[in-house]
Design a protein around this motif. Structure first.
Motif, PDB file in Angstrom:
ATOM      1  N   TYR A 128      -5.274  -5.758   2.631  1.00 15.63           N
ATOM      2  CA  TYR A 128      -5.554  -4.434   3.200  1.00 15.63           C
ATOM      3  C   TYR A 128      -4.469  -4.051   4.197  1.00 15.63           C
ATOM      4  N   GLY A 129      -3.967  -5.060   4.899  1.00 18.63           N
ATOM      5  CA  GLY A 129      -2.878  -4.817   5.834  1.00 18.63           C
ATOM      6  C   GLY A 129      -1.648  -4.291   5.108  1.00 18.63           C
ATOM      7  N   ILE A 130      -1.357  -4.885   3.945  1.00 21.39           N
ATOM      8  CA  ILE A 130      -0.211  -4.428   3.147  1.00 21.39           C
ATOM      9  C   ILE A 130      -0.419  -2.982   2.711  1.00 21.39           C
ATOM     10  N   LEU A 131      -1.649  -2.683   2.297  1.00 22.85           N
ATOM     11  CA  LEU A 131      -1.980  -1.306   1.910  1.00 22.85           C
ATOM     12  C   LEU A 131      -1.691  -0.357   3.069  1.00 22.85           C
ATOM     13  N   GLY A 132      -2.132  -0.754   4.262  1.00 20.97           N
ATOM     14  CA  GLY A 132      -1.911   0.085   5.437  1.00 20.97           C
ATOM     15  C   GLY A 132      -0.443   0.254   5.745  1.00 20.97           C
ATOM     16  N   LEU A 133       0.295  -0.845   5.648  1.00 20.87           N
ATOM     17  CA  LEU A 133       1.730  -0.813   5.928  1.00 20.87           C
ATOM     18  C   LEU A 133       2.434   0.133   4.958  1.00 20.87           C
ATOM     19  N   ALA A 134       2.099   0.021   3.678  1.00 25.27           N
ATOM     20  CA  ALA A 134       2.803   0.790   2.657  1.00 25.27           C
ATOM     21  C   ALA A 134       2.431   2.268   2.698  1.00 25.27           C
ATOM     22  N   PHE A 135       1.140   2.565   2.818  1.00 24.36           N
ATOM     23  CA  PHE A 135       0.712   3.960   2.683  1.00 24.36           C
ATOM     24  C   PHE A 135       0.574   4.705   4.003  1.00 24.36           C
ATOM     25  N   LEU A 136      -0.097   4.054   4.969  1.00 22.06           N
ATOM     26  CA  LEU A 136      -0.396   4.793   6.189  1.00 22.06           C
ATOM     27  C   LEU A 136       0.791   4.806   7.146  1.00 22.06           C
ATOM     28  N   VAL A 137       1.314   3.605   7.422  1.00 18.24           N
ATOM     29  CA  VAL A 137       2.356   3.506   8.441  1.00 18.24           C
ATOM     30  C   VAL A 137       3.678   4.083   7.941  1.00 18.24           C
ATOM     31  N   ARG A 138       4.084   3.664   6.720  1.00 17.27           N
ATOM     32  CA  ARG A 138       5.398   4.098   6.242  1.00 17.27           C
ATOM     33  C   ARG A 138       5.288   5.269   5.267  1.00 17.27           C
ATOM     34  N   GLY A 139       4.375   5.175   4.295  1.00 12.76           N
ATOM     35  CA  GLY A 139       4.254   6.210   3.266  1.00 12.76           C
ATOM     36  C   GLY A 139       3.896   7.561   3.864  1.00 12.76           C
ATOM     37  N   LEU A 140       2.759   7.625   4.566  1.00 10.34           N
ATOM     38  CA  LEU A 140       2.323   8.884   5.164  1.00 10.34           C
ATOM     39  C   LEU A 140       3.088   9.199   6.433  1.00 10.34           C
ATOM     40  N   GLY A 141       3.780   8.183   6.933  1.00 10.60           N
ATOM     41  CA  GLY A 141       4.537   8.396   8.160  1.00 10.60           C
ATOM     42  C   GLY A 141       3.658   8.534   9.390  1.00 10.60           C
ATOM     43  N   LEU A 142       2.458   7.960   9.292  1.00 12.94           N
ATOM     44  CA  LEU A 142       1.525   8.026  10.413  1.00 12.94           C
ATOM     45  C   LEU A 142       2.041   7.200  11.591  1.00 12.94           C
ATOM     46  N   GLY A 143       2.829   6.161  11.233  1.00 15.61           N
ATOM     47  CA  GLY A 143       3.351   5.285  12.281  1.00 15.61           C
ATOM     48  C   GLY A 143       2.328   4.223  12.649  1.00 15.61           C
ATOM     49  N   ARG A 144       2.732   3.388  13.614  1.00 10.10           N
ATOM     50  CA  ARG A 144       1.869   2.274  13.989  1.00 10.10           C
ATOM     51  C   ARG A 144       0.857   2.729  15.028  1.00 10.10           C
ATOM     52  N   VAL A 145      -0.116   3.493  14.585  1.00 13.43           N
ATOM     53  CA  VAL A 145      -1.055   4.097  15.535  1.00 13.43           C
ATOM     54  C   VAL A 145      -2.474   3.591  15.326  1.00 13.43           C
ATOM     55  N   LEU A 146      -3.295   3.848  16.331  1.00 10.15           N
ATOM     56  CA  LEU A 146      -4.677   3.401  16.315  1.00 10.15           C
ATOM     57  C   LEU A 146      -5.437   3.922  15.100  1.00 10.15           C
ATOM     58  N   LEU A 147      -5.197   5.192  14.754  1.00 12.42           N
ATOM     59  CA  LEU A 147      -5.913   5.791  13.632  1.00 12.42           C
ATOM     60  C   LEU A 147      -5.637   5.025  12.336  1.00 12.42           C
ATOM     61  N   ALA A 148      -4.373   4.623  12.132  1.00 12.12           N
ATOM     62  CA  ALA A 148      -4.022   3.870  10.922  1.00 12.12           C
ATOM     63  C   ALA A 148      -4.789   2.548  10.886  1.00 12.12           C
ATOM     64  N   GLY A 149      -4.846   1.864  12.048  1.00 13.94           N
ATOM     65  CA  GLY A 149      -5.592   0.616  12.121  1.00 13.94           C
ATOM     66  C   GLY A 149      -7.057   0.830  11.795  1.00 13.94           C
ATOM     67  N   ALA A 150      -7.637   1.880  12.361  1.00 12.65           N
ATOM     68  CA  ALA A 150      -9.058   2.153  12.127  1.00 12.65           C
ATOM     69  C   ALA A 150      -9.313   2.492  10.661  1.00 12.65           C
ATOM     70  N   MET A 151      -8.380   3.221  10.040  1.00 12.13           N
ATOM     71  CA  MET A 151      -8.576   3.579   8.633  1.00 12.13           C
ATOM     72  C   MET A 151      -8.562   2.334   7.737  1.00 12.13           C
ATOM     73  N   ILE A 152      -7.646   1.408   8.050  1.00 12.32           N
ATOM     74  CA  ILE A 152      -7.566   0.191   7.237  1.00 12.32           C
ATOM     75  C   ILE A 152      -8.821  -0.657   7.415  1.00 12.32           C
ATOM     76  N   LEU A 153      -9.293  -0.764   8.658  1.00 11.92           N
ATOM     77  CA  LEU A 153     -10.523  -1.532   8.876  1.00 11.92           C
ATOM     78  C   LEU A 153     -11.711  -0.851   8.197  1.00 11.92           C
ATOM     79  N   THR A 154     -11.671   0.488   8.147  1.00  6.99           N
ATOM     80  CA  THR A 154     -12.731   1.224   7.448  1.00  6.99           C
ATOM     81  C   THR A 154     -12.785   0.798   5.984  1.00  6.99           C
ATOM     82  N   LEU A 155     -11.621   0.808   5.335  1.00  4.34           N
ATOM     83  CA  LEU A 155     -11.590   0.424   3.920  1.00  4.34           C
ATOM     84  C   LEU A 155     -12.028  -1.027   3.748  1.00  4.34           C
ATOM     85  N   LEU A 156     -11.649  -1.866   4.730  1.00  6.91           N
ATOM     86  CA  LEU A 156     -11.969  -3.290   4.640  1.00  6.91           C
ATOM     87  C   LEU A 156     -13.480  -3.539   4.668  1.00  6.91           C
TER      88      LEU A 156
END
Lengths: 291, 311
Positions: A128-156
Motif C-alpha cells: 500500500y505504501g508503494i501505491l501511495g508513493l506511485a500515485f499520491l505522492v509522485r503521480g498526483l503530485g500531492l507530495g509527502r503530506v498528511l492527506l496522502a498518508g491518511a488516504m493510504i491508511l484508508t485503503l489499507l
C-alpha cells in the motif's frame, strides 16, 4: 458400579503419561504468547517510564533526548484518525451496504468484488505504501503530506471496515426490514431508518478496531514520506509525522537514550490503542443487541 | 383453495409496484456501488503502480539476472541487481517465524478447541488476540533491544542485527493468526466424529490428534499459509531488528535484508523519480506482491473448502 471400569478397562500407564505430557505441551504452547506479551510490556515500561513526562507530550523533537518530545507526531496521529474516520468509515459502510442489500450474488462482478476484498485484506501493508508513493505522492503530485498518508491508511483498513460492517448489517433480522417493506417503505427508507440504526453499534465497534489497526501502522507511511524531520504542528496538506514513525526514528538513533525515549513513545501509542479497544468493547457490550 | 388464493394473493386491480419511478433510490444505489468501486480501484491501482515501473526496470535489467543474481547492490557503482539475497533473507526470517508460529499456534488451537472449558476459552481466545493488535514497530523495538541481548546472554552468538531474533518475535506475533483460524476449523468438525471416537475408547490425545486435526486439516493448512504470507509481508520487525545488509547466507545469526525491509529502506531515502534505484522498489514490490497473492488465493480457497464440507 464396579462393573463399568471392569468392562472399559483402565488406560495403561504409558497412555496416561503420554496424555499428560501432551496436555503439558499444549498449556506450554498457549503460555508462550502471554509470557512474551508480559515481558514486552514490562520491558517497555521499565525503559520508558523515566521519559514519560509532559515534555514528551508537549515538545517538538530535539537532538537532545531530555528535551525531545512527540507533540507533532501525536497531533499527526490524531489528525490521521480524524481523516480516517471521515474517509474509511463512509466508504466501508457504503460498500458493505451495497454488498449486503443491493448486490446480486449470482452476478460475476459482485462475486469478483468479494474475492477482491478478501485478497486486499491480505496484501502486505508495504505494498500500500508503494501505491501511495506511485500515485499520491509522485503521480498526483500531492507530495509527502498528511492527506496522502491518511488516504493510504484508508485503503489499507477498508477491507476490515467492510467485513465488520457486513457482519453487523447481516445480524439485523430480516423480519425488521420485511416489516418496513410491508408498510410501504422504499428500499433506502428501510435501510436508512431500520437496518442502519440497528447495525450502528456493530459498525462502530468494527470501525474503532480498524482505526486502531491503522494508527499503529508504520511501513506504508515510511514510503509516503512521514520520516522527514517535522518540528512544527502538522497540517492536512503539509509535511507530517505520526507516532509510530517517530518511535521508529528514535529506535534508529544510535544514542542509547533515544531508545528509552522510543519506549516512552510506545507507552503513549499503546495507551491510545488501549483506550480505543476498551471503547470498542464497551460499545459492543453496551449497545449490541442479540435478536 | 380458490378462496384462500383470493384472500392472500394480490387483489385484482391493486398494483404492488411503486406508482412512479423513484430516482433517488437509483442515486443511492449508484453512490453505494461507487463506494464498492473504491476497493476495485485499489487493486487496479496496486497492479498498475507495480507493473509500469517494473516493466521499465526489466527493460534495463534482464529478468534472468534479477532472479538468478547473487549480489544485491543497487546503490553501488557498478550496481548489481540479483534479488536472491533479498529472497534468501525473506525466506530465512519466514522459516524461523513459521518454526515458532506453526507448532505453538496449532497446539494453542487444540488446547482452545479440545481441552479448554468454554469459560476458559472465552477469556483466553481474545486475550491471545491482543498479541495481534500490538503495532509491529513495538515488536521490532522488543526484538532489537530485549530479545537479541537475551539471545546473546544465553550464549547464542548473534549479531546486533540478526534474522533469528526478528524471526522468533515475529513467530510469536503470528501465533494468534494460526491459532484462531485453526480453532475455527476445529470448531467446525461435527461433534459426532468426536463422540464416535470417544465411544470406541479413544483418549483425548487420540481424539485430538487422530480425529479432529485430520478432519480440520484444510483449515489448519490455510492458517499456516496465511502465517507464511504475513511473515513474508511483514516490514517493521525485520527493518528494525534484522539489519540492512543484503547478503546471501543461511546463517540466521547474521544480519539480513528482506524484500520488505529493502523497499522501506529505499523508500525512506529521497531517491529521484525515474532513476533505476527508484524502479527497484517496484520490481521488488511486484515480486513480493505476486508471492503473497498466490499464497492468499490458495489460503482463501482452503478456508472455503472446509466451510463447504461441514457447514
Amino acid at each position: 458400579m464396579t462393573a463399568v471400569p471392569a468392562i472399559l478397562g483402565r488406560r495403561s500407564t504409558g497412555e496416561r503419561v503420554r496424555g499428560g505430557a501432551f496436555y503439558g505441551l499444549l498449556v506450554f504452547s498457549i503460555t508462550v504468547g502471554f509470557v512474551l506479551l508480559g515481558t514486552l510490556l514490562i520491558d517497555v515500561f521499565r525503559k520508558g517510564i523515566p521519559f514519560l513526562d509532559t515534555v514528551l507530550l508537549t515538545e517538538p523533537p530535539s537532538a537532545t533526548p531530555e528535551k525531545a518530545g512527540a507533540r507533532p507526531a501525536i497531533l499527526g496521529t490524531i489528525y490521521m484518525m480524524g481523516l480516517l474516520l471521515l474517509m474509511a468509515v463512509p466508504v466501508g459502510v457504503g460498500t458493505a451496504l451495497y454488498l449486503e442489500e443491493y448486490a446480486d450474488r449470482d452476478r460475476w462482478y459482485n462475486r469478483l468484488l468479494e474475492i477482491n476484498i478478501q485478497n486486499l485484506a491480505a496484501v502486505p501493508s508495504i505494498v500500500y505504501g508503494i501505491l501511495g508513493l506511485a500515485f499520491l505522492v509522485r503521480g498526483l503530485g500531492l507530495g509527502r503530506v498528511l492527506l496522502a498518508g491518511a488516504m493510504i491508511l484508508t485503503l489499507l483498513v477498508l477491507p476490515i471496515v467492510i467485513v465488520s460492517s457486513r457482519e453487523a448489517i447481516r445480524a439485523v433480522p430480516d423480519s425488521i426490514s420485511q416489516g418496513a417493506y410491508a408498510l410501504g417503505a422504499t428500499q433506502w427508507q428501510v435501510i436508512s431508518r431500520q437496518v442502519l440504526p440497528a447495525a450502528i453499534p456493530g459498525i462502530a465497534t468494527g470501525s474503532i478496531l480498524a482505526l486502531a489497526r491503522a494508527i499503529g501502522e508504520t511501513a506504508p507511511l515510511l514510503l509516503v514520506g512521514a520520516l522527514t524531520y517535522v518540528a512544527i504542528d502538522p497540517t492536512i496538506l503539509g509535511q507530517f509525522t505520526a507516532l509510530p514513525i517517530q518511535i521508529f526514528q528514535w529506535i534508529a538513533r544510535p544514542q542509547g537514550d533515544f531508545k528509552l525515549l522510543a519506549a516512552a513513545g510506545i507507552i503513549v501509542l499503546l495507551a491510545i490503542l488501549l483506550v480505543m479497544n476498551a471503547g470498542a468493547i464497551w460499545l459492543r457490550n453496551r449497545y449490541q443487541r442479540r435478536w | 383453495m380458490a378462496t384462500r388464493e383470493a384472500a392472500y394473493g394480490p387483489q385484482p386491480g391493486i398494483r404492488l409496484r411503486a406508482e412512479s419511478r423513484r430516482w433517488s433510490e437509483d442515486v443511492v444505489k449508484g453512490v453505494l456501488a461507487l463506494c464498492a468501486l473504491v476497493s476495485v480501484a485499489t487493486t487496479v491501482g496496486i497492479v498498475i503502480a507495480l507493473l509500469e515501473p517494473s516493466i521499465e526496470f526489466f527493460g534495463e535489467v534482464s529478468v534472468v539476472d534479477f532472479f538468478s543474481g547473487t549480489t544485491w547492490a543497487p546503490l553501488f557503482v557498478p550496481s548489481s541487481f540479483g534479488v536472491l539475497p533479498l529472497l534468501a533473507g525473506t525466506l530465512n526470517v519466514t522459516a524461523v517465524a513459521c518454526l515458532v508460529a506453526m507448532p505453538l499456534g496449532l497446539a494453542a488451537a487444540i488446547f482452545l478447541s479440545e481441552y479448554a472449558r468454554p469459560r476458559v476459552r472465552q477469556i483466553l481466545k481474545p486475550s491471545l488476540e491482543v498479541l495481534a493488535g500490538i503495532p509491529t514497530v513495538v515488536f521490532g523495538f522488543f526484538a532489537l533491544t530485549f530479545f537479541t541481548p537475551l539471545l546473546q546472554d544465553v550464549g547464542i552468538d548473534v549479531n546486533v542485527f540478526n534474522a533469528l531474533s526478528a524471526g522468533i518475535v515475529m513467530g510469536v506475533m503470528l501465533i494468534p493468526t494460526v491459532a484462531s483460524i485453526s480453532e475455527d476449523a476445529m470448531a467446525a468438525v461435527p461433534r459426532e466424529l468426536r463422540d464416535g471416537a470417544y465411544a470406541l475408547g479413544g483418549s483425548r490425545l487420540q481424539v485430538s490428534t487422530r480425529i479432529v486435526v485430520p478432519a480440520a486439516i484444510s483449515g489448519i493448512v490455510a492458517s499456516f499459509v496465511l502465517a507464511i504470507s504475513r511473515a513474508i509481508g511483514e516490514t517493521m520487525i525485520v527493518l528494525i531488528a534484522a539489519g540492512g545488509i543484503a547478503q546471501l547466507t543461511a546463517d540466521s545469526r547474521e544480519p539480513m535484508q528482506t524484500m520488505t525491509a529493502f523497499i522501506a529502506a529505499t523508500g525512506i531515502g529521497d531517491v529521484p523519480t525515474g532513476s533505476i534505484e527508484y524502479k527497484t522498489i517496484f520490481a521488488v514490490g511486484l515480486t513480493l506482491f505476486v508471492i503473497t497473492l498466490v499464497m492468499n488465493v490458495f489460503a482463501i480457497r482452503l478456508v472455503r473448502k472446509y466451510r463447504e464440507i461441514y457447514e
